[in-house]
Design a protein around this motif. Sequence first.
Motif, short mmCIF file in Angstrom:
data_model
loop_
_atom_site.label_atom_id
_atom_site.label_comp_id
_atom_site.label_asym_id
_atom_site.label_seq_id
_atom_site.Cartn_x
_atom_site.Cartn_y
_atom_site.Cartn_z
N GLY A 129 68.39 3.65 65.76
CA GLY A 129 68.87 4.13 64.48
C GLY A 129 67.79 4.80 63.65
O GLY A 129 67.01 5.60 64.15
N HIS A 130 67.71 4.39 62.38
CA HIS A 130 66.82 5.05 61.42
C HIS A 130 65.45 4.37 61.33
O HIS A 130 64.56 4.88 60.68
N ASP A 161 77.16 14.64 48.01
CA ASP A 161 77.56 13.24 48.21
C ASP A 161 76.35 12.32 48.21
O ASP A 161 76.39 11.22 47.64
N ARG A 162 75.29 12.78 48.84
CA ARG A 162 74.07 11.97 48.90
C ARG A 162 73.47 11.80 47.50
O ARG A 162 72.98 10.73 47.16
N LYS A 163 73.52 12.84 46.70
CA LYS A 163 73.01 12.75 45.34
C LYS A 163 73.81 11.73 44.53
O LYS A 163 73.24 10.95 43.75
N LYS A 164 75.12 11.73 44.72
CA LYS A 164 75.96 10.75 44.02
C LYS A 164 75.62 9.33 44.48
O LYS A 164 75.62 8.40 43.68
N ASN A 165 75.33 9.18 45.76
CA ASN A 165 74.93 7.87 46.28
C ASN A 165 73.62 7.41 45.67
O ASN A 165 73.42 6.21 45.43
N ASP A 192 71.30 7.13 64.63
CA ASP A 192 70.85 7.02 63.24
C ASP A 192 72.07 7.05 62.30
O ASP A 192 72.84 8.01 62.31
N PRO A 193 72.26 5.99 61.49
CA PRO A 193 73.42 5.96 60.59
C PRO A 193 73.23 6.79 59.33
O PRO A 193 74.18 6.99 58.57
N ILE A 194 72.02 7.29 59.10
CA ILE A 194 71.71 8.06 57.89
C ILE A 194 71.71 9.56 58.17
O ILE A 194 72.27 10.36 57.41
N LEU A 195 71.06 9.94 59.26
CA LEU A 195 70.93 11.36 59.61
C LEU A 195 71.70 11.63 60.90
O LEU A 195 71.45 10.99 61.92
N LYS A 196 72.60 12.59 60.86
CA LYS A 196 73.40 12.91 62.03
C LYS A 196 72.51 13.52 63.12
O LYS A 196 71.83 14.52 62.89
N PHE A 197 72.53 12.90 64.28
CA PHE A 197 71.64 13.29 65.37
C PHE A 197 71.77 14.76 65.73
O PHE A 197 70.77 15.47 65.88
N SER A 198 72.98 15.25 65.86
CA SER A 198 73.19 16.65 66.25
C SER A 198 72.65 17.62 65.21
O SER A 198 72.15 18.70 65.54
N LEU A 214 59.60 11.72 61.44
CA LEU A 214 60.19 10.58 62.14
C LEU A 214 61.40 10.10 61.36
O LEU A 214 61.27 9.64 60.22
N ASN A 215 62.58 10.21 61.95
CA ASN A 215 63.83 9.83 61.26
C ASN A 215 63.90 10.51 59.90
O ASN A 215 64.18 9.89 58.87
N SER A 216 63.64 11.80 59.88
CA SER A 216 63.54 12.54 58.62
C SER A 216 64.11 13.94 58.79
O SER A 216 64.50 14.34 59.90
N THR A 217 64.17 14.68 57.69
CA THR A 217 64.75 16.02 57.70
C THR A 217 64.09 16.90 56.64
O THR A 217 63.67 16.38 55.60
#
Length: 256
Positions: A237-238, A125-129, A212-218, A115-118
């Motif tokens: 969203g997420h 970039d995500r690691k830097k965040n 979802d602002p975190i995970l790109k839907f496509s 659910l809202n996951s991958t």
Amino acid sequence: MMQMYKNTKLFYRSIGTGNPLLLLHGFLESSSIWDPFVEELSKRRQVITIDLPGHGKSGSLEEVHSMDLMADAVFNVLQQLKTEQVTIIGHSMGGYVSLAFCKKFPILTKGLVLLNSTPEPDNEDRKKNRDRAIKIIKNNKESYVSMAISNLLSEKNRTCFPKELEKLKNEALNFSEDGIIAALKGMKIRTDLTSTLTLYNGPKHIIAGMSDPILKFSDIQTIAEATNSSFLSLDGGHLSFIENKRELIELMHFID
């Protein structure tokens, strides 16, 4: 209820009987996100909720809460409950833990819902965040928690759920700094489990928010197709457990 694991308390609840369903929350959340779902779902089956390490009422285990470590903690609780097989719904980080559990304990995994996951790992970039987030938390945990949770809703929903967001934020502020940072470190180092999802032969579903602002839907839709997973989309969203609560309850009744 409390279970000891590695000399640390893990909080969990088990309500109802038969056909166990395990609900795993995400980062900066606790098992309380499932409260609106448990009463109805438990009329038909056993529903298990767990506060993952460093979240809710559960203590922190180590400096880094890897997804494997959290999966082991989940396994420990299921052993206490003498659960032989379980369908798992994991929200966001809970989905990462669900996949780690599936890889380690495939025989115990009856069904899997992301659910809202991958299944994919963090990109660079995500690691830097994640690293930036850790620095912010050490200086101003309250500011980070407020910003991080608010940014999870779709743009049109950011003013629609003030009470729900306030509840999430207030609860997350009670989590220890160490527990929050341990989860960030664990998510940063998680591995690609796309192959685990692909090879898993049980019922598997991915539920995604179209905004979802975190995970790109496509991207999530492509992953579902590539892993032969059922794909369900929601207009939000997420935080589908807030933004699409009624639809999600209906979906949960038919996942297995």
